[in-house]
Write an enzyme that holds these catalytic residues in place. Structure first.
Site, short mmCIF file in Angstrom:
data_model
loop_
_atom_site.label_atom_id
_atom_site.label_comp_id
_atom_site.label_asym_id
_atom_site.label_seq_id
_atom_site.Cartn_x
_atom_site.Cartn_y
_atom_site.Cartn_z
N GLU A 141 0.86 -1.18 0.00
CA GLU A 141 0.00 0.00 0.00
C GLU A 141 0.90 1.23 0.00
O GLU A 141 2.12 1.12 0.19
CB GLU A 141 -0.92 0.01 1.23
N HIS A 257 -8.58 9.69 2.84
CA HIS A 257 -8.24 8.54 1.99
C HIS A 257 -8.40 8.98 0.54
O HIS A 257 -9.42 9.58 0.19
CB HIS A 257 -9.15 7.36 2.32
N ARG A 303 -0.33 8.53 1.45
CA ARG A 303 -1.75 8.84 1.29
C ARG A 303 -2.03 10.34 1.19
O ARG A 303 -2.87 10.78 0.40
CB ARG A 303 -2.46 8.27 2.52
N HIS A 364 -11.03 10.04 6.51
CA HIS A 364 -10.88 8.60 6.76
C HIS A 364 -10.44 8.29 8.18
O HIS A 364 -10.93 7.34 8.79
CB HIS A 364 -9.84 8.07 5.76
C1 SIN Z 1 -7.45 0.76 2.79
O1 SIN Z 1 -7.76 -0.40 2.60
O2 SIN Z 1 -7.06 1.49 1.89
C2 SIN Z 1 -7.55 1.34 4.16
C3 SIN Z 1 -6.46 0.85 4.98
C4 SIN Z 1 -6.10 1.83 6.05
O3 SIN Z 1 -6.77 2.83 6.24
O4 SIN Z 1 -5.07 1.62 6.68
#
Ligand code: SIN
Length: 561
Positions: A141, A257, A303, A364
């Protein structure tokens, strides 16, 4: 049992109202417990399990049904360094780098150091993480230098985690659960937290007297018009802690997010960062990629960078959304890896294998919260805190993706254990007392609560969102205080009324701290401050209710005064 001095709160001023409700301990139902845990997400459930393993009498209060929390909606996963290419040091480095220098290094060491133990424990309790053959499957991620995100049922990690923790809580003989039970306020007596006053339709008002109280009430995305958070995330815990005298820090740091599903008229819903982690691209309405113009890591930049880039690109192209192009997967593969997202898109007639997914950023995660020490204790004796509502300093100015479920597990277990240790040292009589609250009757006119909520959420989105300016934040505080004069001087007897009061209180703290921080760092982007002109030293901004109302303060990097 010794009786301690009565403490009566009779208040008149806006910021002085100590309790949202009127009550008298002689006339209200009582519950007694060693450890009271408020919240049943990953942090609350884990804290309750730990406390229940070490003391006889634990009460878990849940705003909705047990397990209904933001944890349940988490898709991406849980970060844990476990591949040959990875190490705890790399996980720590990524967390610190993404946190933009504002992380509290001691807290990060604990988070990463305890990760494997907490994950192994979950597996032993029956959590089914996805596997590649025999090995646990790991994805990537934004902000992670390697693949280290474990997931379950493709994109239902939170749901599976909530199932495992809730099953364990329900089977625990020493944990009593109160569901659909709303935290109205934390009760303090002579500066010490002695429990909480709650409301449920079954039991009405209840005073839950606790030797130690663990606040794990989760986040507050609902103070924003656009959010990935469920309906219960109205920030009740932050507001109750503030009224009780807690010190909060980094409350201006709200993480947006980058990708929530954008269908005009429908509530936003998360499209996991793991979709990009596994190769989906961000494109605009012309099908053109744009992220590489903003950051060398493009779609997998941290992010905050991706959210700001999307926001700027939407403005430049005068559009309401950008798109995720998952065409590279093939429909079948995508549906297998992300079954929940596939279904959600299908509900809106979007065929993800073949069509672009419209997305835009949404609120988020609250990075800041109640200042806690590494062991979960706070500035209020008898009150501990963990999970999203807490600020251990672990996330700095920007949380690394998939560190939040981990935080709940690690610091939930720590807070639960500390609460038991302290409960065993607390004299029994300190849990009891004569306490009442009498709020004066409001002389002001009634406002339409739903209208205030909608207006507040729009205001926060416009003025305390991804891009902020000092003038707009100051103006927002004035507007919120104006609404507050009408809403916060009422004494409601239902959850929507208390929630609206909490949303106003918390929003006021967010805009005040955001106005105070005259620099851009992590998720806090002050577009009116030239980065070159503001090499401000790194510090945490604090907010606390003092004798003269809202007090702003500062803490050093390690939360030193
Ligand atoms: C996501 O699945 O993008 C959210 C995961 C997170 O907020 O850590």
């Amino acid at each position: 049992m010794a009786l301690i001095l009565p403490c009566v709160a009779v208040t008149t001023l806006y910021d002085d109202r100590r309790y949202l409700t009127n009550f008298d301990s002689w006339l209200t139902g009582h519950v007694f417990t060693d450890v009271l845990v408020i919240g049943s997400g990953s942090a609350g459930a884990r804290a309750a399990i730990e406390a229940g393993d070490h003391t006889d009498n634990v009460v878990l209060v849940c705003k909705g049904p047990a397990g209904e929390s933001t944890t349940r909606y988490a898709q991406g996963g849980v970060a844990n360094a476990r591949s040959a290419q990875d190490s705890s040091d790399k996980h720590i480095d990524d967390t610190l780098r993404v946190g933009c220098g504002l992380c509290r290094p001691r807290a990060v060491d604990v988070l990463v150091g305890d990760a494997t133990r907490r994950i192994e424990e979950l597996i032993a309790w029956g959590m089914h993480f996805d596997r590649d053959g025999e090995e646990l499957a790991l994805t990537r991620e934004g902000g992670h230098s390697v693949s280290r995100v474990m997931h379950a049922e493709g994109d239902a990690t939170g749901l599976e985690l909530a199932r495992v923790l809730c099953d364990r809580v329900r089977q625990h003989e020493r944990i009593r659960i109160f569901e659909d039970c709303f935290l109205i306020d934390l009760i303090t007596n002579e500066g010490r937290c002695v429990g909480a006053i709650t409301y449920s339709s079954v039991y009405g008002h209840q005073l839950i007297w606790a030797r130690q109280t663990v606040l794990a009430s989760g986040g507050a995305g609902r103070i924003y018009r656009e959010t990935s958070n469920p309906a219960l995330a109205t920030g009740d815990g932050y507001a109750a802690a503030y009224r009780a005298g807690s010190r909060l820090a980094d409350i201006e740091m709200v993480q947006f997010h980058p990708t929530t599903l954008y269908v005009a008229g429908a509530a936003r819903a998360l499209i996991s960062e793991a979709v990009r982690g596994e190769g989906a691209l961000l494109v605009d309405r012309d099908g053109t990629r744009f992220m590489d113009a903003y950051h060398p890591d493009a779609e997998l930049a941290p992010r905050d960078v991706v959210s700001r880039a999307i926001f700027a690109h939407m403005r430049d192209t005068q559009t309401n959304c950008v798109f995720l192009d998952a065409g590279g997967f093939g429909a079948e593969k995508f549906a297998k890896r992300f079954p929940g997202i596939t279904k959600m898109c299908k509900d809106f007639q979007i065929d993800v294998g073949r069509e672009l997914i419209p997305v835009r950023p949404a609120a988020h995660y609250m990075v800041g919260g109640v200042v806690t020490d590494i062991d979960g204790t706070t500035n209020i004796e008898g009150l501990l805190c963990c999970g999203e509502v807490a600020c251990t300093g672990v996330h700095g100015a920007n949380r690394l993706a998939s560190n939040s479920l981990l935080e709940g597990l690690v610091f939930g277990a720590i807070a639960g254990r500390t609460a038991v240790t302290l409960a065993k040292q607390s004299p029994e009589e300190q849990s009891h007392g004569s306490i009442s609250s009498v709020n004066p009757k409001s002389q002001r006119t009634e406002l339409d609560l739903q209208d205030i909520r909608n207006s507040l959420r729009s205001l926060m989105w416009r003025n305390a969102g991804i891009e902020r300016t000092g003038d707009r934040l100051a103006e927002s505080r004035e507007i919120i205080e104006f609404w507050g004069h009408y809403v916060l001087d009422k004494t409601f007897d239902d959850v929507p009324g208390w929630e609206t009061q909490n949303m106003l209180s918390l929003s006021r703290l967010v805009v005040t701290a955001a106005r105070e921080r005259e620099q851009s760092i992590g998720v806090h982007s002050r577009v009116d401050v030239d980065a070159a002109d503001s090499p401000a030293p790194l510090h945490h901004i604090t907010v606390q209710r003092g004798d003269d109302g809202l007090q702003l303060g500062r803490l050093g990097l390690d939360f030193e005064s």
